[in-house]
Motif scaffolding. Sequence first.
Motif, short mmCIF file in Angstrom:
data_model
loop_
_atom_site.label_atom_id
_atom_site.label_comp_id
_atom_site.label_asym_id
_atom_site.label_seq_id
_atom_site.Cartn_x
_atom_site.Cartn_y
_atom_site.Cartn_z
N LYS A 72 68.65 49.68 2.78
CA LYS A 72 67.64 50.18 1.85
C LYS A 72 67.52 49.30 0.62
CE LYS A 72 67.84 55.00 3.25
NZ LYS A 72 68.18 56.36 2.85
N MET A 73 68.65 48.84 0.12
CA MET A 73 68.62 47.97 -1.05
C MET A 73 67.97 46.63 -0.70
SD MET A 73 71.69 46.88 -3.63
CE MET A 73 72.48 45.68 -2.60
N ALA A 74 68.26 46.08 0.47
CA ALA A 74 67.66 44.83 0.91
C ALA A 74 66.14 44.98 1.07
CB ALA A 74 68.29 44.37 2.21
N ALA A 117 57.51 39.00 2.37
CA ALA A 117 56.94 39.98 3.31
C ALA A 117 57.56 39.81 4.69
CB ALA A 117 55.42 39.81 3.38
N LEU A 118 57.75 38.57 5.13
CA LEU A 118 58.43 38.33 6.42
C LEU A 118 59.87 38.83 6.37
CD1 LEU A 118 57.15 34.76 7.33
CD2 LEU A 118 56.63 36.90 8.51
N ALA A 127 60.72 43.92 -0.78
CA ALA A 127 59.37 44.45 -1.02
C ALA A 127 58.92 44.22 -2.46
CB ALA A 127 59.32 45.93 -0.67
N LEU A 128 59.82 44.47 -3.42
CA LEU A 128 59.46 44.22 -4.82
C LEU A 128 59.28 42.74 -5.09
CD1 LEU A 128 61.66 46.79 -6.77
CD2 LEU A 128 59.18 46.76 -6.54
N PHE A 183 53.61 37.82 -5.56
CA PHE A 183 52.17 37.78 -5.30
C PHE A 183 51.40 37.97 -6.60
CE2 PHE A 183 48.10 39.70 -4.11
CZ PHE A 183 47.62 38.71 -3.27
N ALA A 184 51.82 38.92 -7.42
CA ALA A 184 51.15 39.14 -8.71
C ALA A 184 51.25 37.89 -9.59
CB ALA A 184 51.75 40.35 -9.42
N SER A 185 52.41 37.27 -9.61
CA SER A 185 52.58 36.05 -10.40
C SER A 185 51.69 34.93 -9.90
CB SER A 185 54.04 35.59 -10.36
OG SER A 185 54.87 36.54 -10.95
#
Length: 156
Positions: free
Chosen positions: A88-90, A146-147, A95-96, A102-104
């Motif tokens: 879950k942490m990975a 994402a991959l 994801a973040l 992407f935002a950057s």
Amino acid sequence: MPEERGSTNVVSRLKLHIKELPFFCKVIELVCCIISIALLVGALDNKSHKQLMNFHHVGLIFTSISGYILINSIIIVCYLIGEKQPKKMALLFAALGCLLCFASGVVLIYDWDKYDSNFIFQNSNKYLDQMLSSGIFAILASVVFALDTHFIKKYD
């Protein structure tokens, strides 16, 4: 019979390498983020950009990309010493990382377009090219994140 044994040997080796895909993704993410920051430092250090610079954009870019340089470095070192990261942490980190990189990248490309069309402060094409390249590497890192998220979800 030997043909079946050879094919199962290939399949078993392939399964071993598939389990290592998140590690290789982390290394590629780290390299993309380092290249993105290295290109960006020179571009934003230009004196003509300081008057046009939006410091909220700069804060987002440097915080997200340099933060994930640190996070991926720690994850790689932990992997090399044999520590296992919870799934879950990975997934959360990957994801973040995908969203922030992407935002950057989008912000960098937006700022590149804004600086390129400004006629009051003419910017050097070298700095604009560095800014565009930095944005492309940030988006490339986002694709690898994402991959990585997909591989962690599917194979871990």
